[in-house]
Design a protein around this motif. Structure first.
Motif, PDB file in Angstrom:
ATOM      1  N   GLY A 196      39.790  89.486  41.850  1.00  0.00           N
ATOM      2  CA  GLY A 196      39.791  88.549  40.732  1.00  0.00           C
ATOM      3  C   GLY A 196      39.146  87.246  41.114  1.00  0.00           C
ATOM      4  N   GLU A 197      38.977  86.392  40.105  1.00  0.00           N
ATOM      5  CA  GLU A 197      38.320  85.109  40.359  1.00  0.00           C
ATOM      6  C   GLU A 197      39.309  84.010  40.705  1.00  0.00           C
ATOM      7  OE1 GLU A 197      35.777  84.402  37.012  1.00  0.00           O
ATOM      8  OE2 GLU A 197      34.703  86.279  37.379  1.00  0.00           O
ATOM      9  N   GLU A 198      40.561  84.203  40.261  1.00  0.00           N
ATOM     10  CA  GLU A 198      41.585  83.186  40.562  1.00  0.00           C
ATOM     11  C   GLU A 198      42.192  83.447  41.927  1.00  0.00           C
ATOM     12  OE1 GLU A 198      44.529  82.080  37.429  1.00  0.00           O
ATOM     13  OE2 GLU A 198      43.486  83.674  36.360  1.00  0.00           O
ATOM     14  N   PRO A 199      42.658  82.408  42.618  1.00  0.00           N
ATOM     15  CA  PRO A 199      43.297  82.602  43.920  1.00  0.00           C
ATOM     16  C   PRO A 199      44.475  83.563  43.849  1.00  0.00           C
ATOM     17  CG  PRO A 199      42.868  80.288  43.536  1.00  0.00           C
ATOM     18  CD  PRO A 199      42.525  80.991  42.267  1.00  0.00           C
ATOM     19  N   GLY A 200      44.618  84.373  44.892  1.00  0.00           N
ATOM     20  CA  GLY A 200      45.713  85.335  44.995  1.00  0.00           C
ATOM     21  C   GLY A 200      46.301  85.280  46.391  1.00  0.00           C
ATOM     22  N   ILE A 201      45.965  86.279  47.232  1.00  0.00           N
ATOM     23  CA  ILE A 201      46.436  86.250  48.621  1.00  0.00           C
ATOM     24  C   ILE A 201      45.612  85.194  49.353  1.00  0.00           C
ATOM     25  CG2 ILE A 201      46.710  87.577  50.752  1.00  0.00           C
ATOM     26  CD1 ILE A 201      47.022  90.104  48.998  1.00  0.00           C
ATOM     27  N   LEU A 256      50.721  84.653  52.483  1.00  0.00           N
ATOM     28  CA  LEU A 256      50.971  83.571  51.526  1.00  0.00           C
ATOM     29  C   LEU A 256      50.172  83.883  50.263  1.00  0.00           C
ATOM     30  CD1 LEU A 256      52.541  80.856  51.455  1.00  0.00           C
ATOM     31  CD2 LEU A 256      50.356  79.743  51.873  1.00  0.00           C
ATOM     32  N   ILE A 257      50.879  83.940  49.130  1.00  0.00           N
ATOM     33  CA  ILE A 257      50.253  84.386  47.887  1.00  0.00           C
ATOM     34  C   ILE A 257      50.403  83.332  46.795  1.00  0.00           C
ATOM     35  CG2 ILE A 257      50.212  86.224  46.141  1.00  0.00           C
ATOM     36  CD1 ILE A 257      51.696  88.032  48.128  1.00  0.00           C
ATOM     37  N   ARG A 258      49.305  83.014  46.142  1.00  0.00           N
ATOM     38  CA  ARG A 258      49.356  82.194  44.918  1.00  0.00           C
ATOM     39  C   ARG A 258      49.517  83.182  43.777  1.00  0.00           C
ATOM     40  NH1 ARG A 258      50.642  77.224  44.301  1.00  0.00           N
ATOM     41  NH2 ARG A 258      49.089  76.463  45.785  1.00  0.00           N
ATOM     42  N   TRP A 259      50.669  83.133  43.087  1.00  0.00           N
ATOM     43  CA  TRP A 259      50.970  84.161  42.071  1.00  0.00           C
ATOM     44  C   TRP A 259      50.183  83.954  40.792  1.00  0.00           C
ATOM     45  CZ3 TRP A 259      53.236  88.170  44.014  1.00  0.00           C
ATOM     46  CH2 TRP A 259      53.616  89.208  43.145  1.00  0.00           C
ATOM     47  N   TRP A 285      38.808  86.731  45.324  1.00  0.00           N
ATOM     48  CA  TRP A 285      40.220  86.772  45.702  1.00  0.00           C
ATOM     49  C   TRP A 285      40.805  88.148  45.455  1.00  0.00           C
ATOM     50  CZ3 TRP A 285      41.981  82.825  48.392  1.00  0.00           C
ATOM     51  CH2 TRP A 285      41.358  81.581  48.247  1.00  0.00           C
ATOM     52  N   VAL A 286      41.794  88.480  46.263  1.00  0.00           N
ATOM     53  CA  VAL A 286      42.574  89.689  45.994  1.00  0.00           C
ATOM     54  C   VAL A 286      43.908  89.235  45.424  1.00  0.00           C
ATOM     55  CG1 VAL A 286      43.711  91.685  47.018  1.00  0.00           C
ATOM     56  CG2 VAL A 286      41.413  91.036  47.767  1.00  0.00           C
ATOM     57  N   ARG A 287      44.232  89.739  44.239  1.00  0.00           N
ATOM     58  CA  ARG A 287      45.447  89.326  43.537  1.00  0.00           C
ATOM     59  C   ARG A 287      46.435  90.489  43.424  1.00  0.00           C
ATOM     60  NH1 ARG A 287      45.793  84.862  41.049  1.00  0.00           N
ATOM     61  NH2 ARG A 287      47.289  85.666  39.541  1.00  0.00           N
ATOM     62  N   VAL A 288      47.714  90.134  43.352  1.00  0.00           N
ATOM     63  CA  VAL A 288      48.727  91.154  43.055  1.00  0.00           C
ATOM     64  C   VAL A 288      48.758  91.302  41.538  1.00  0.00           C
ATOM     65  CG1 VAL A 288      51.161  91.798  43.211  1.00  0.00           C
ATOM     66  CG2 VAL A 288      50.090  90.531  45.101  1.00  0.00           C
ATOM     67  N   LEU A 289      48.377  92.486  41.052  1.00  0.00           N
ATOM     68  CA  LEU A 289      48.323  92.704  39.607  1.00  0.00           C
ATOM     69  C   LEU A 289      49.704  93.040  39.045  1.00  0.00           C
ATOM     70  CD1 LEU A 289      45.040  94.846  39.355  1.00  0.00           C
ATOM     71  CD2 LEU A 289      45.295  92.353  39.269  1.00  0.00           C
TER      72      LEU A 289
END
Ligand code: ACO
Length: 327
Positions: free
Chosen positions: A172-177, A324-327, A5-9
């Protein structure tokens, strides 16, 4: 486990200190606070000084986002600056930012997709990181629209403002975008344009006297287009992510006009309390509008870990897009 996943850091933003109110505009063109407020929702906007440029605000927003993310400039692999008001046609504002940040390991380029620029850049960076291009991306939306606004044209000069917003993206490993969606229709190119200064009408005595170096817009047509594509783009990204619109916690639309935002939200069935609005403070900051709003929503605690955040934009091109982003 494989990172996927790509996350907003982290997020950051920067706006000029100088405030231009509707009452100030009353002294410049034939307009009034009541007209601007009821037609657009805008009360004031921020205006750059002659010393400040798009790169100035991009740098401040980027530094804030990197600092909050705990990421050093050397760790950045990709810099994209979305803008319709670059410091110069070339080199890119992204390269000026890369230099000023001393982000010596990053590649850098500008992206121009009208007011949808930031959403476009976010989607491109997400694909770049997922495709193995690197681990960290800096995505900035930055504008100094006050420098290309015709301060004698009341139909446009009341609408725009300056500023920048930035996000740091990481794997990252957790859902993001969760999903992105982009669209364009060049048949609407003439609805919103800055005619001169490019290869079509290079700067000349005529282009200057005809005021062709300023924004020209067919407001009514852009309005209708905006409401339609905001709904379409939101529904498409929701569909792609396999979620329901009711699950969205915060709706962060391009801040161009409160009436466009409210019409789109109504069509989508998104309730008032989920909509983030700051158009009254900054007007339309084009590519900077979504990332400034996102940063403010995060800083105000309107976006929390685990929330579902819907970003949607539209603009010159014509272009539109959503994320759509999972924060
Ligand atoms: N003050 C007072 N009167 C004004 C002003 C002003 N600042 N501007 C226009 N008027 C007048 C017009 O001259 C017109 O007068 P008339 O009826 O005597 O001819 C009247 O107000 C109505 O004008 P409209 O253009 O029909 O007003 P409307 O309700 O459509 O609002 C607006 C105009 C606010 C521009 C609206 O059309 C709009 O928001 N459109 C979308 C613009 C937008 O989102 N642009 C950004 C796109 S993103 C990007 O890439 C930059």
């Amino acid at each position: 486990m494989r990172e996927q996943w790509v996350r907003v850091l982290a997020t950051g933003s920067s706006v000029p200190e100088t405030v231009l109110t509707n009452f100030d505009l009353e002294k410049m063109v034939e307009t009034n606070d009541e007209w601007i407020t009821t037609r657009t929702g805008i009360k004031e906007r921020r205006i750059a000084t002659s010393q400040e440029t798009t790169a100035t605000f991009a740098l401040q927003a980027a530094k804030e986002a990197l600092c909050r993310a705990g990421v050093s400039p050397e760790e950045v692999d990709l810099i994209i600056v979305a803008t319709v008001t670059p410091d110069m046609l070339f080199p890119s504002t992204a390269c000026l930012l890369q230099r000023d940040l001393k982000a010596k390991n990053a590649c850098a380029f500008d992206l121009e997709a009208g007011c949808t620029g930031f959403v476009y850049a976010l989607a491109v960076a997400e694909k770049y990181l997922r495709g193995g291009g690197g681990r960290v991306a800096l995505v900035v939306g930055a504008e100094t629209l006050s420098k290309i606004v015709d301060w004698q044209d009341r139909s446009t000069c009341v609408l725009f403002g300056d500023g920048a917003g930035a996000v740091v993206l990481g794997l990252g490993e957790e859902p993001g975008i969760l999903a992105t969606y982009l669209g364009s229709d060049g048949n609407g190119a003439s609805l919103l344009e800055l005619p001169a200064g490019g290869s079509r009408f290079p700067a000349s005595f005529e282009t200057i006297t005809q005021r062709l170096h300023y924004i020209k817009m067919n407001g009514n047509e852009v309005f209708k287009f905006a409401v339609r594509v905001m709904e379409e783009a939101s529904n498409e990204v929701i569909h792609r992510a396999g979620v329901n619109i009711d699950e969205v916690d915060t709706f962060i639309p391009h801040q161009a006009n409160i009436r466009i935002i409210q019409s789109a939200a109504k069509r989508l069935g998104i309730t008032e309390e989920k909509i983030f609005v700051n158009v009254h403070k900054y007007g339309n900051t084009s590519s900077a509008s979504v990332p400034i709003a996102l940063d403010e929503a995060v800083q105000e605690g309107r976006v929390r870990k685990g929330d579902l955040v819907l970003l949607v934009g539209f603009g010159a091109g014509l272009t539109w897009g959503s994320a759509l982003i999972r924060w």
